[in-house]
Motif scaffolding. Structure first.
Motif, PDB file in Angstrom:
ATOM      1  N   TYR A   1       4.323  -8.830   1.067  1.00  0.00           N
ATOM      2  CA  TYR A   1       3.072  -8.122   0.813  1.00  0.00           C
ATOM      3  C   TYR A   1       2.732  -8.071  -0.668  1.00  0.00           C
TER       4      TYR A   1
ATOM      5  N   LEU B   1       4.531  -6.965  -3.270  1.00  0.00           N
ATOM      6  CA  LEU B   1       5.088  -5.938  -4.148  1.00  0.00           C
ATOM      7  C   LEU B   1       6.094  -6.596  -5.091  1.00  0.00           C
TER       8      LEU B   1
ATOM      9  N   THR C   1       9.446  -2.846  -4.745  1.00  0.00           N
ATOM     10  CA  THR C   1      10.042  -3.049  -3.427  1.00  0.00           C
ATOM     11  C   THR C   1      11.324  -2.241  -3.288  1.00  0.00           C
TER      12      THR C   1
ATOM     13  N   HIS D   1       3.952  -1.339   2.238  1.00  0.00           N
ATOM     14  CA  HIS D   1       2.902  -1.642   1.273  1.00  0.00           C
ATOM     15  C   HIS D   1       1.807  -0.577   1.270  1.00  0.00           C
TER      16      HIS D   1
END
Lengths: 341, 258
Positions: A123, A125, A130, A170
């Protein structure tokens, strides 16, 4: 002519989509082989609410989720998620939604940490974000202790929580939960209900959940839509739907499940009875006025020598909503049973 | 582009992790080619004495073939991984994420390529231990590994295409069993093509397994004919490209059928 009508339809769905988390209209889905999963479905979900799609297996709930999450394309109709078109702006939608499907998508060979980190990176990050989000979510769902174990060793409830954590990494604006408690034991289900409630109370998260448990929709949903064979049957808050039912619900427990064939026909004739269903030894009828209808029904049963064990009159529940609108009662295994149509 | 590469890398990491965590798989992946090498090496040892074979050591002749076979059988069941990920919903979960579509199967193919490359490298070293000599040196060895890896990716692409089209494990196993053994024997893997019946020679000419064995073996020999090497390794790479496209098309069909 027909093109114009379609465009007009799109415009109205688009209008509804403004300020809504989800807006769908005229959704049709016909699978190869001619199976019609959706037949003109439309509804609108306001931001920050929990919206439930309720219906038996095969009603089109999962198909709807697949279309709204860009996995599947509608054969016809329009849908907007977070204001984006599911067909033309699929990428934009994917960034702002979280999805917890029925088939979980947790990699059993990887640990919770690894599953979450892969999800975070996909996504977009950064590595540090993360890591932080992973720790946060593991704590939030009380998975920290098991975080280093392969996910295949988890219980059903833990796996489902990891699933939801992955869907949230996310910080999506809209979360889709496709039958989040199916296959969970009662304890894990109650636990999951609390989690889902907590989710919607946080921030502005919109939750669209599908379920075939009436109780679940009643308990969690701000609004719900009843689906049957790919069509929307009725939509509203659980309270509205229940209040929309005038009259009472009569439940009679019979001493036998073997009923004479003519009984159904005769009950159908009764003016006092609006709808009824029989499941095993449970007769459930929807009536205008419980106190006057009950003796009439009991007299009919007596006429056929059907033993009666008990009788109850109550205010309608979602079961009765289902009975009224779909015309067959609803049992909790998700299958429908016969009754008048 | 960088996003696509990054996504492919994340997916590759995941598959590598899954593969390494299966000790039985790692063991069998290494043990099987060792058994082939030792067994076939002993069984056909005296083939080199057949007039027209040209002498030399059979183990030296056989090693490139076992390298290529290893690549093939290692990648053949790649489609099973795809089916498992379809069943568990891992692929659908990726499809509803912003991950680049190409990275989903791409990451798996990169992992397959890496596994095949390492496996084949180990076989080459083992061949050396068993007495094979590589006159082509490190460059020749590298070309053989590239050819074997390309064939592996090609077979994996084919396996994925079968898996995504039929969505049945039995079909993947069936096609692999039906195809891989005959393709191996219809090539110069165990016997020089000059010594096999004409019809086998004809089939071998259009057999990707033969391209990989022939190109790789030539590169490993002393004073290779580079034209022959490039043609055969090139054809093997082309085979990998074609089956990767087939796999991608099958994936597209799957996505439309959801």
């Amino acid at each position: 002519m027909s093109t114009e009508r379609v465009r007009l339809g799109t415009a109205t769905v688009r209008d509804r989509a403004r300020g809504a988390a989800i807006a769908a209209g005229g959704l049709m889905k016909v699978y190869k082989g001619g199976v019609k999963a959706l037949d003109g479905l439309g509804f609108t979900v306001a931001p920050g609410t929990i919206f439930a799609l309720l219906g038996p297996n095969g009603a089109g709930k999962s198909t709807t989720v697949k279309i709204l999450t860009t996995l599947s394309r509608p054969t016809e109709g329009d849908a907007f998620v977070a204001g984006f078109d599911v067909i033309r702006e699929a990428d934009e939608i994917r960034r702002v939604i979280g999805v917890v499907a029925q088939r979980s998508g947790v990699d059993g060979a990887s640990t919770a940490v690894e599953n979450l980190q892969l999800q975070g990176r996909i996504y977009g990050l950064g590595a540090k974000t993360t890591r932080l989000r992973t720790t946060e979510l593991l704590e939030r769902f009380r998975l920290t202790e098991a975080a280093g174990r392969a996910a295949r060793t988890y219980s059903g409830g833990m796996r489902r929580k990891l699933d939801i954590a992955m869907g949230l990494i996310h910080r999506p604006r809209i979360l889709f939960l496709d039958e989040p408690t199916t296959g969970l034991d009662p304890e894990a289900r109650a636990d999951m209900w609390q989690e889902i409630q907590a989710l919607s109370e946080q921030e502005e998260l919109t939750v669209l959940l599908t379920t075939h448990y009436l109780e679940e929709a009643d308990r969690l949903a701000d609004r719900l839509a009843l689906l049957d064979r790919g069509r929307l049957v009725v939509e509203g808050t659980p309270e509205e739907l229940k209040a929309g039912l005038l009259g009472d619900s009569v439940q009679i427990e019979l001493g036998t499940s073997e009923l004479p064939a003519l009984l159904s026909a005769e009950l159908e004739q009764l003016e006092a009875v609006r709808a009824f269903s029989v499941e095993e030894t449970q007769l459930r009828a929807q009536v205008d006025h419980g106190a006057t209808a009950l003796p009439v029904i009991l007299a009919v049963l007596d006429g056929y020598r059907v033993p009666v064990i008990s009788a109850t009159i109550s205010r309608p529940s979602l079961d009765d909503v289902y009975l009224q609108y779909v015309g067959h009662s609803y049992d909790h295994s998700g299958t429908t049973v016969g009754g008048p149509r | 582009m960088t996003t696509a590469l990054a996504h492919t890398w994340y997916v590759t990491q995941r598959y590598s992790r899954t593969a390494i965590r299966q000790p039985i798989w790692v063991l069998s992946a290494l043990l099987q080619p060792i058994i082939w090498l030792v067994l076939f090496g002993a069984l056909f040892k005296r083939i080199v004495e057949i007039p027209g074979f040209g002498g030399g050591s059979y183990i030296g002749f056989l090693t490139p073939a076992i390298v290529v076979m290893t690549a093939m059988f290692s990648a053949g069941l790649c489609g099973m991984t795809v089916l498992a990920d379809l069943d568990t919903g891992v692929i659908d979960r990726m499809l509803v994420s912003p991950v680049r579509r190409g990275a989903i199967l791409g990451g798996l193919l990169v992992e397959q390529a890496a596994v095949v490359f390492v496996q084949c490298g180990i076989i080459l070293v083992l061949g050396l231990v068993l007495g094979a000599r590589y006159s082509g040196g490190p460059l020749g060895a590298l070309v053989l590994l590239v050819a074997a890896t390309a064939l592996g990716v090609g077979i994996a692409g084919l396996s994925n295409a079968v898996a995504l089209t039929t969505r049945r494990r039995e079909s993947v196993i069936g096609v692999v069993q039906l195809l891989l053994m005959p393709l191996t024997y219809l090539s110069s893997a165990f016997m020089k093509l000059e010594l096999v019946p004409g019809w086998i020679r004809d089939i071998a000419r259009v057999n990707p397994v033969n391209w990989a064995v022939s190109g790789g073996r030539e590169a490993l020999a002393g004073n290779p004919q580079w034209g022959h090497v490039f043609l055969n390794v090139g054809l093997t790479v082309a085979f990998a490209v074609v089956t990767t496209l087939l796999g991608t098309a099958a994936f597209g069909a799957y996505r439309r059928s959801v």
